[in-house]
Design a protein around this motif. Structure first.
Motif, PDB file in Angstrom:
ATOM      1  N   ALA A  17      96.780  11.109   8.010  1.00  0.00           N
ATOM      2  CA  ALA A  17      96.867  10.959   6.552  1.00  0.00           C
ATOM      3  C   ALA A  17      97.532   9.639   6.213  1.00  0.00           C
ATOM      4  CB  ALA A  17      97.657  12.112   5.945  1.00  0.00           C
ATOM      5  N   ARG A  18      97.120   9.053   5.078  1.00  0.00           N
ATOM      6  CA  ARG A  18      97.738   7.811   4.618  1.00  0.00           C
ATOM      7  C   ARG A  18      97.815   7.823   3.102  1.00  0.00           C
ATOM      8  NH1 ARG A  18      96.276   1.393   5.831  1.00  0.00           N
ATOM      9  NH2 ARG A  18      98.426   0.824   6.272  1.00  0.00           N
ATOM     10  N   GLY A  19      98.927   7.281   2.568  1.00  0.00           N
ATOM     11  CA  GLY A  19      99.121   7.280   1.128  1.00  0.00           C
ATOM     12  C   GLY A  19      99.719   8.593   0.652  1.00  0.00           C
ATOM     13  N   PRO A  20      99.690   8.851  -0.668  1.00  0.00           N
ATOM     14  CA  PRO A  20     100.230  10.111  -1.184  1.00  0.00           C
ATOM     15  C   PRO A  20      99.508  11.295  -0.542  1.00  0.00           C
ATOM     16  CG  PRO A  20      99.806   8.578  -2.970  1.00  0.00           C
ATOM     17  CD  PRO A  20      99.182   7.982  -1.749  1.00  0.00           C
ATOM     18  N   MET A  21     100.273  12.221   0.007  1.00  0.00           N
ATOM     19  CA  MET A  21      99.676  13.344   0.739  1.00  0.00           C
ATOM     20  C   MET A  21      99.619  14.579  -0.145  1.00  0.00           C
ATOM     21  SD  MET A  21     101.183  12.904   4.611  1.00  0.00           S
ATOM     22  CE  MET A  21     102.919  12.847   4.146  1.00  0.00           C
ATOM     23  N   GLY A  22      98.399  14.949  -0.510  1.00  0.00           N
ATOM     24  CA  GLY A  22      98.170  16.153  -1.289  1.00  0.00           C
ATOM     25  C   GLY A  22      97.621  17.258  -0.405  1.00  0.00           C
ATOM     26  N   LEU A  23      96.826  18.133  -0.996  1.00  0.00           N
ATOM     27  CA  LEU A  23      96.345  19.320  -0.282  1.00  0.00           C
ATOM     28  C   LEU A  23      95.537  19.005   0.979  1.00  0.00           C
ATOM     29  CD1 LEU A  23      95.340  21.445  -3.394  1.00  0.00           C
ATOM     30  CD2 LEU A  23      97.314  21.822  -1.898  1.00  0.00           C
ATOM     31  N   PRO A  24      94.533  18.123   0.939  1.00  0.00           N
ATOM     32  CA  PRO A  24      93.749  17.890   2.160  1.00  0.00           C
ATOM     33  C   PRO A  24      94.595  17.408   3.342  1.00  0.00           C
ATOM     34  CG  PRO A  24      92.607  17.002   0.255  1.00  0.00           C
ATOM     35  CD  PRO A  24      93.990  17.377  -0.207  1.00  0.00           C
ATOM     36  N   ALA A  25      95.668  16.663   3.069  1.00  0.00           N
ATOM     37  CA  ALA A  25      96.518  16.147   4.148  1.00  0.00           C
ATOM     38  C   ALA A  25      97.259  17.254   4.873  1.00  0.00           C
ATOM     39  CB  ALA A  25      97.520  15.132   3.594  1.00  0.00           C
ATOM     40  N   LEU A  26      97.346  18.430   4.267  1.00  0.00           N
ATOM     41  CA  LEU A  26      98.064  19.546   4.877  1.00  0.00           C
ATOM     42  C   LEU A  26      97.109  20.514   5.567  1.00  0.00           C
ATOM     43  CD1 LEU A  26     100.753  20.212   2.141  1.00  0.00           C
ATOM     44  CD2 LEU A  26     100.825  18.685   4.113  1.00  0.00           C
ATOM     45  N   THR A  27      95.927  20.030   5.868  1.00  0.00           N
ATOM     46  CA  THR A  27      94.959  20.821   6.612  1.00  0.00           C
ATOM     47  C   THR A  27      94.520  20.061   7.857  1.00  0.00           C
ATOM     48  OG1 THR A  27      93.033  19.919   5.430  1.00  0.00           O
ATOM     49  CG2 THR A  27      94.082  21.885   4.493  1.00  0.00           C
ATOM     50  N   THR A  28      93.908  20.797   8.773  1.00  0.00           N
ATOM     51  CA  THR A  28      93.254  20.190   9.929  1.00  0.00           C
ATOM     52  C   THR A  28      91.862  20.804   9.989  1.00  0.00           C
ATOM     53  OG1 THR A  28      93.434  19.768  12.309  1.00  0.00           O
ATOM     54  CG2 THR A  28      94.224  21.911  11.533  1.00  0.00           C
ATOM     55  N   VAL A  29      91.173  20.654  11.113  1.00  0.00           N
ATOM     56  CA  VAL A  29      89.814  21.204  11.189  1.00  0.00           C
ATOM     57  C   VAL A  29      89.670  22.133  12.385  1.00  0.00           C
ATOM     58  CG1 VAL A  29      88.797  19.192  10.061  1.00  0.00           C
ATOM     59  CG2 VAL A  29      88.896  19.285  12.566  1.00  0.00           C
ATOM     60  N   LYS A  30      88.709  23.023  12.263  1.00  0.00           N
ATOM     61  CA  LYS A  30      88.258  23.839  13.383  1.00  0.00           C
ATOM     62  C   LYS A  30      86.752  23.635  13.536  1.00  0.00           C
ATOM     63  CE  LYS A  30      91.284  27.941  13.546  1.00  0.00           C
ATOM     64  NZ  LYS A  30      91.327  29.412  13.261  1.00  0.00           N
ATOM     65  N   TYR A  31      86.305  23.615  14.786  1.00  0.00           N
ATOM     66  CA  TYR A  31      84.874  23.652  15.054  1.00  0.00           C
ATOM     67  C   TYR A  31      84.481  25.116  15.224  1.00  0.00           C
ATOM     68  CZ  TYR A  31      84.565  18.613  15.727  1.00  0.00           C
ATOM     69  OH  TYR A  31      84.575  17.256  15.523  1.00  0.00           O
ATOM     70  N   MET A  32      83.535  25.566  14.411  1.00  0.00           N
ATOM     71  CA  MET A  32      83.105  26.969  14.424  1.00  0.00           C
ATOM     72  C   MET A  32      81.647  26.998  14.913  1.00  0.00           C
ATOM     73  SD  MET A  32      85.833  28.506  13.005  1.00  0.00           S
ATOM     74  CE  MET A  32      85.535  29.927  11.968  1.00  0.00           C
ATOM     75  N   MET A  33      81.418  27.661  16.040  1.00  0.00           N
ATOM     76  CA  MET A  33      80.078  27.723  16.612  1.00  0.00           C
ATOM     77  C   MET A  33      79.516  29.140  16.502  1.00  0.00           C
ATOM     78  SD  MET A  33      81.313  24.800  17.710  1.00  0.00           S
ATOM     79  CE  MET A  33      82.570  25.068  18.955  1.00  0.00           C
ATOM     80  N   SER A  34      78.259  29.233  16.127  1.00  0.00           N
ATOM     81  CA  SER A  34      77.582  30.523  15.989  1.00  0.00           C
ATOM     82  C   SER A  34      76.277  30.488  16.762  1.00  0.00           C
ATOM     83  CB  SER A  34      77.322  30.823  14.509  1.00  0.00           C
ATOM     84  OG  SER A  34      76.649  32.047  14.360  1.00  0.00           O
ATOM     85  N   GLY A  35      76.108  31.438  17.680  1.00  0.00           N
ATOM     86  CA  GLY A  35      74.923  31.433  18.515  1.00  0.00           C
ATOM     87  C   GLY A  35      74.226  32.773  18.579  1.00  0.00           C
ATOM     88  N   ASN A  36      73.279  32.841  19.530  1.00  0.00           N
ATOM     89  CA  ASN A  36      72.498  34.048  19.739  1.00  0.00           C
ATOM     90  C   ASN A  36      72.330  34.291  21.226  1.00  0.00           C
ATOM     91  OD1 ASN A  36      70.956  36.300  19.022  1.00  0.00           O
ATOM     92  ND2 ASN A  36      69.034  35.108  19.081  1.00  0.00           N
ATOM     93  N   GLY A  37      73.479  34.192  21.929  1.00  0.00           N
ATOM     94  CA  GLY A  37      73.464  34.410  23.364  1.00  0.00           C
ATOM     95  C   GLY A  37      73.306  33.144  24.186  1.00  0.00           C
ATOM     96  N   GLN A  38      73.464  31.966  23.587  1.00  0.00           N
ATOM     97  CA  GLN A  38      73.294  30.718  24.332  1.00  0.00           C
ATOM     98  C   GLN A  38      74.352  30.602  25.436  1.00  0.00           C
ATOM     99  OE1 GLN A  38      73.200  30.943  21.047  1.00  0.00           O
ATOM    100  NE2 GLN A  38      71.631  29.593  20.158  1.00  0.00           N
ATOM    101  N   ILE A  39      73.922  30.094  26.588  1.00  0.00           N
ATOM    102  CA  ILE A  39      74.842  29.807  27.691  1.00  0.00           C
ATOM    103  C   ILE A  39      74.531  28.413  28.214  1.00  0.00           C
ATOM    104  CG2 ILE A  39      75.130  32.231  28.361  1.00  0.00           C
ATOM    105  CD1 ILE A  39      73.111  31.755  30.605  1.00  0.00           C
ATOM    106  N   ARG A  40      75.503  27.835  28.911  1.00  0.00           N
ATOM    107  CA  ARG A  40      75.319  26.474  29.416  1.00  0.00           C
ATOM    108  C   ARG A  40      75.370  26.482  30.936  1.00  0.00           C
ATOM    109  NH1 ARG A  40      79.068  21.133  28.028  1.00  0.00           N
ATOM    110  NH2 ARG A  40      77.761  19.638  29.178  1.00  0.00           N
TER     111      ARG A  40
END
Length: 421
Positions: A398-421
């Motif tokens: 974050a840079r500058g005045p820190m409001g609501l978005p600066a107090l969050t982070t992210v998650k990667y959310m994956m949705s599949g149908n039985g996929q494997i690697r």
């Protein structure tokens, strides 16, 4: 008087409680959070007299301790200021809730659906000095963004802060947000503050807000990630093609509106051609507003009553009606001076030349840059955030005045149908 061991145990208990509360608040919906903020705002206004009575104790102690005028200004509450930070909570309640926002999404060739979404940071540790308003501002932003918060205010504001916390806890008992989501460390022992530095298992981020020594101490000693806020050695550069009225109005506002805050101007850089044309008007305006000048050799020669500037003056955050004045013969020289002494907070140029303004904005390294406007707008409330938890001068997260978005982070959310690697 509690021992260091007892203080540590108390702080740890509070941190554990905050972490549990963070889980509960993270799944509340926007309406539940907004309702809670409005209930807290109403209770703060209702308990005005109670808070002001507590604040008076801090002010009396401050006077007895000989605190400087700027410090006392930050410490002082009045009916208007309390109503302002209560209104700030209502504004925050009206802002879009960043939690759950989908920032990007795509589908892989194998059909796996990927989303990145905003989520709360978790538990925020807030360390700050004599600013009771921060107790409310930081709490409002933390709760709206789904976080719990642990507050450690300075001992000089202990009565004010404890009264505010008492009022907010009373209000939260009527809402979906558990009062344990707002923790206040009441110990005035410095060791209680240091304990927050290393509680990585309970605290997700530390935010220091105050003077340079406080921020430096946290940055150098914390093992918890730090969102660094910065002191404000803010500059105004008056170009040779500046409009006189705009320049004088901006200088007066940036220096005198609230000299004790971090977005006030501390250094005035003037192109020598502007000075040659308007030194009389400039001198009269500075004198009329009671501004004491610390100037370089040319400023001392051309302006009356100037104190010769020392090396310290160029880096000084005066927080009072004093300003350093540097005379330059080019935009490049002005930028070079800012690069050397600036704190990457807020910098402004006053000019009617769009090319000059664009070059200044592109080459000057700061969180907030202004063309023909006062640095006093580097503020969460002024920029429409409702409040701010601090002004970040770093470049990561974050840079500058820190409001609501600066107090969050992210998650990667994956949705599949039985996929494997």
């Amino acid at each position: 008087m509690t021992s260091i061991v007892e203080d540590y145990q108390i702080v740890e208990v509070q941190a554990i409680a905050a972490k549990k509360a963070a889980k509960k608040i993270s799944i509340l919906n926007t309406n539940e959070k907004n309702e809670a903020l409005n209930v807290v705002a109403d209770e703060l206004v209702k308990q005005l007299a109670f808070i002001l009575e507590a604040n008076e104790k801090d002010l009396q102690n401050g006077k007895a301790s000989g605190f400087e005028k700027a410090f006392m200004d930050r410490l002082t509450l009045n009916e208007s200021r309390i109503k302002d930070f209560a209104e700030g909570l209502r504004v925050v309640a009206e802002l879009p809730d960043p939690v759950g926002d989908v920032l990007s999404n795509w589908t892989l060739e194998n059909g796996l659906r990927v989303e990145t979404i905003r989520v709360p940071l978790g538990v925020i540790g807030m360390i700050y000095e004599a600013r009771p308003n921060v107790t409310v501002d930081a709490t409002g932003l933390a709760l709206k963004s789904g976080n719990a918060i642990i507050l450690k205010g300075g001992s000089s504001a202990i009565h004010s802060n404890m009264s505010i916390i008492e009022v907010m806890h009373k209000a939260l008992e009527k809402t979906a947000i558990p009062k344990e989501a707002v923790q206040f460390i009441s110990s005035t022992d410095r060791n209680a503050t240091k304990q927050l530095f290393t509680m990585k298992e309970h605290i997700d981020v530390l935010i220091p807000r105050g003077g340079g020594s406080l921020i430096q101490t946290v940055v150098e000693n914390a093992t918890v990630p730090v969102l660094e806020t910065g002191v404000g050695n803010c500059h105004l550069y008056v170009d040779k093609e500046a409009d006189l009225k705009k320049a004088l109005d901006i200088i007066v506002n940036a220096k005198t509106d609230r000299p004790a805050v971090c977005n006030a101007a501390e250094t005035l850089i003037i192109h020598q051609e502007f000075l040659a044309k308007y030194k009389l008007e400039l001198a009269q305006t500075l004198a009329a507003n009671g501004i004491l000048i610390h100037g370089d050799e040319m400023a001392c020669k051309e302006l009356p009553g100037v104190i010769p500037a020392t090396e310290k003056d160029w880096a000084e955050e005066y927080l009072s009606l004093e300003i350093a004045v540097k005379i330059v013969n080019s935009l490049d020289e002005a930028i070079e001076h800012i690069d050397r002494y600036g704190t990457k907070h807020s910098e402004a140029i006053i000019t009617e030349n769009q090319h000059t303004a664009r070059k200044f904005m592109q080459l000057t390294d700061a969180a907030a840059l202004y063309h023909n406007a006062s640095t006093r707008f580097t503020d969460g409330g002024a920029l429409g955030f409702g409040a701010e938890i601090g002004i970040s001068t770093q470049k990561l997260h974050a840079r500058g005045p820190m409001g609501l978005p600066a107090l969050t982070t992210v998650k990667y959310m994956m949705s599949g149908n039985g996929q494997i690697r």
